[in-house]
Write a protein that holds these residues in place. Structure first.
Motif, PDB file in Angstrom:
ATOM      1  N   PHE A  37       0.856  -1.171   0.000  1.00  0.00           N
ATOM      2  CA  PHE A  37       0.000   0.000   0.000  1.00  0.00           C
ATOM      3  C   PHE A  37       0.898   1.228   0.000  1.00  0.00           C
ATOM      4  O   PHE A  37       2.094   1.127   0.285  1.00  0.00           O
ATOM      5  CB  PHE A  37      -0.896   0.025   1.254  1.00  0.00           C
ATOM      6  CG  PHE A  37      -2.025  -0.968   1.217  1.00  0.00           C
ATOM      7  CD1 PHE A  37      -1.793  -2.313   1.491  1.00  0.00           C
ATOM      8  CD2 PHE A  37      -3.314  -0.563   0.910  1.00  0.00           C
ATOM      9  CE1 PHE A  37      -2.830  -3.237   1.466  1.00  0.00           C
ATOM     10  CE2 PHE A  37      -4.369  -1.475   0.890  1.00  0.00           C
ATOM     11  CZ  PHE A  37      -4.123  -2.808   1.169  1.00  0.00           C
ATOM     12  N   ARG A  45      -4.679   5.670   2.827  1.00  0.00           N
ATOM     13  CA  ARG A  45      -3.763   4.671   2.316  1.00  0.00           C
ATOM     14  C   ARG A  45      -4.378   4.008   1.078  1.00  0.00           C
ATOM     15  O   ARG A  45      -5.567   3.687   1.057  1.00  0.00           O
ATOM     16  CB  ARG A  45      -3.489   3.638   3.404  1.00  0.00           C
ATOM     17  CG  ARG A  45      -2.267   2.813   3.202  1.00  0.00           C
ATOM     18  CD  ARG A  45      -1.663   2.356   4.515  1.00  0.00           C
ATOM     19  NE  ARG A  45      -2.616   1.921   5.495  1.00  0.00           N
ATOM     20  CZ  ARG A  45      -2.298   1.619   6.747  1.00  0.00           C
ATOM     21  NH1 ARG A  45      -1.045   1.711   7.146  1.00  0.00           N
ATOM     22  NH2 ARG A  45      -3.224   1.223   7.588  1.00  0.00           N
ATOM     23  N   PHE A  47      -4.222   1.066  -2.057  1.00  0.00           N
ATOM     24  CA  PHE A  47      -3.753  -0.240  -2.494  1.00  0.00           C
ATOM     25  C   PHE A  47      -2.845  -0.102  -3.711  1.00  0.00           C
ATOM     26  O   PHE A  47      -3.145   0.682  -4.633  1.00  0.00           O
ATOM     27  CB  PHE A  47      -4.941  -1.128  -2.825  1.00  0.00           C
ATOM     28  CG  PHE A  47      -4.590  -2.394  -3.537  1.00  0.00           C
ATOM     29  CD1 PHE A  47      -4.783  -2.517  -4.904  1.00  0.00           C
ATOM     30  CD2 PHE A  47      -4.050  -3.471  -2.841  1.00  0.00           C
ATOM     31  CE1 PHE A  47      -4.458  -3.694  -5.566  1.00  0.00           C
ATOM     32  CE2 PHE A  47      -3.718  -4.647  -3.494  1.00  0.00           C
ATOM     33  CZ  PHE A  47      -3.936  -4.760  -4.859  1.00  0.00           C
ATOM     34  N   ALA A  97       2.218  -5.221   3.823  1.00  0.00           N
ATOM     35  CA  ALA A  97       1.190  -5.698   4.730  1.00  0.00           C
ATOM     36  C   ALA A  97       0.984  -7.191   4.530  1.00  0.00           C
ATOM     37  O   ALA A  97       1.251  -7.719   3.446  1.00  0.00           O
ATOM     38  CB  ALA A  97      -0.121  -4.958   4.481  1.00  0.00           C
ATOM     39  N   GLU A 105      -8.613  -3.418   0.301  1.00  0.00           N
ATOM     40  CA  GLU A 105      -8.830  -2.543   1.447  1.00  0.00           C
ATOM     41  C   GLU A 105      -7.761  -2.829   2.494  1.00  0.00           C
ATOM     42  O   GLU A 105      -7.283  -3.961   2.613  1.00  0.00           O
ATOM     43  CB  GLU A 105     -10.221  -2.782   2.039  1.00  0.00           C
ATOM     44  CG  GLU A 105     -11.358  -2.534   1.069  1.00  0.00           C
ATOM     45  CD  GLU A 105     -11.508  -1.084   0.702  1.00  0.00           C
ATOM     46  OE1 GLU A 105     -11.246  -0.234   1.585  1.00  0.00           O
ATOM     47  OE2 GLU A 105     -11.878  -0.782  -0.448  1.00  0.00           O
ATOM     48  N   ASP A 106      -7.417  -1.839   3.302  1.00  0.00           N
ATOM     49  CA  ASP A 106      -6.320  -2.049   4.255  1.00  0.00           C
ATOM     50  C   ASP A 106      -6.775  -2.717   5.559  1.00  0.00           C
ATOM     51  O   ASP A 106      -5.973  -3.344   6.246  1.00  0.00           O
ATOM     52  CB  ASP A 106      -5.587  -0.747   4.541  1.00  0.00           C
ATOM     53  CG  ASP A 106      -6.478   0.353   5.093  1.00  0.00           C
ATOM     54  OD1 ASP A 106      -5.965   1.458   5.322  1.00  0.00           O
ATOM     55  OD2 ASP A 106      -7.692   0.104   5.283  1.00  0.00           O
ATOM     56  N   TYR A 109      -5.872  -6.489   6.737  1.00  0.00           N
ATOM     57  CA  TYR A 109      -4.485  -6.902   6.919  1.00  0.00           C
ATOM     58  C   TYR A 109      -4.104  -6.818   8.394  1.00  0.00           C
ATOM     59  O   TYR A 109      -4.341  -5.809   9.062  1.00  0.00           O
ATOM     60  CB  TYR A 109      -3.559  -6.065   6.034  1.00  0.00           C
ATOM     61  CG  TYR A 109      -3.739  -6.421   4.578  1.00  0.00           C
ATOM     62  CD1 TYR A 109      -4.696  -5.790   3.797  1.00  0.00           C
ATOM     63  CD2 TYR A 109      -2.973  -7.438   4.001  1.00  0.00           C
ATOM     64  CE1 TYR A 109      -4.893  -6.159   2.473  1.00  0.00           C
ATOM     65  CE2 TYR A 109      -3.165  -7.799   2.668  1.00  0.00           C
ATOM     66  CZ  TYR A 109      -4.126  -7.160   1.923  1.00  0.00           C
ATOM     67  OH  TYR A 109      -4.327  -7.530   0.613  1.00  0.00           O
ATOM     68  N   TRP A 112       1.797  -4.884   9.502  1.00  0.00           N
ATOM     69  CA  TRP A 112       2.264  -3.803   8.629  1.00  0.00           C
ATOM     70  C   TRP A 112       3.748  -3.528   8.871  1.00  0.00           C
ATOM     71  O   TRP A 112       4.229  -3.614  10.015  1.00  0.00           O
ATOM     72  CB  TRP A 112       1.476  -2.530   8.903  1.00  0.00           C
ATOM     73  CG  TRP A 112       0.051  -2.639   8.472  1.00  0.00           C
ATOM     74  CD1 TRP A 112      -0.984  -3.161   9.184  1.00  0.00           C
ATOM     75  CD2 TRP A 112      -0.477  -2.248   7.199  1.00  0.00           C
ATOM     76  NE1 TRP A 112      -2.140  -3.117   8.433  1.00  0.00           N
ATOM     77  CE2 TRP A 112      -1.865  -2.559   7.220  1.00  0.00           C
ATOM     78  CE3 TRP A 112       0.066  -1.671   6.057  1.00  0.00           C
ATOM     79  CZ2 TRP A 112      -2.694  -2.308   6.130  1.00  0.00           C
ATOM     80  CZ3 TRP A 112      -0.757  -1.415   4.980  1.00  0.00           C
ATOM     81  CH2 TRP A 112      -2.129  -1.737   5.023  1.00  0.00           C
TER      82      TRP A 112
END
Length: 122
Positions: A37, A45, A47, A97, A105-106, A109, A112
């Motif tokens: 990301f 953030r 992708f 990640a 989508e973050d 995850y 990181w």
């Protein structure tokens, strides 16, 4: 607990190349999916790319498709992001990640990296 250490960022001229690395301290079902990301100040953030440790299911954001390549080295527990033909708009803090579900989508995850800065001069 899994630790991700990302590196390889730097300053590069537009049109140049950089390769980012992300080393995972260990692997588990929670690190099946690996992703990159990026984030610029004041924005969410974003992708960039994702893959799995067997190399299947790789996909990219439209903005980087054809210029960036994601890969893994299972023996080294390392993921790479080879970036070519870099543009000024690629300037961002890049994070690796790890998670268990393919997602752009973050939130899904679990782990990181600390981030590595990529700056592209125009």
């Amino acid at each position: 607990q899994v630790e991700l250490v990302d590196s390889g960022g730097g300053l590069v001229q537009a049109g140049g190349s950089l390769t980012l690395s992300c080393v995972a301290s260990t692997r588990s079902w929670r690190t099946t999916v690996m992703a990159w990301f990026r984030q610029v100040p004041g924005k969410e953030r974003e992708f960039v790319a994702q893959t799995t440790w067997n190399g299947d299911h790789s996909n990219y954001a439209d903005s980087v498709n054809g210029r960036f390549a994601i890969s893994v080295d299972n023996a080294k527990n390392t993921m790479y992001l080879q970036m070519t033909n870099l543009k000024h708009d690629d300037t961002a803090l890049y994070y690796c990640a790890a998670g268990s579900t393919l997602s752009t989508e973050d939130r899904p995850y679990y782990y990181w990296g600390q981030g590595t800065q990529v700056t592209v001069s125009s």
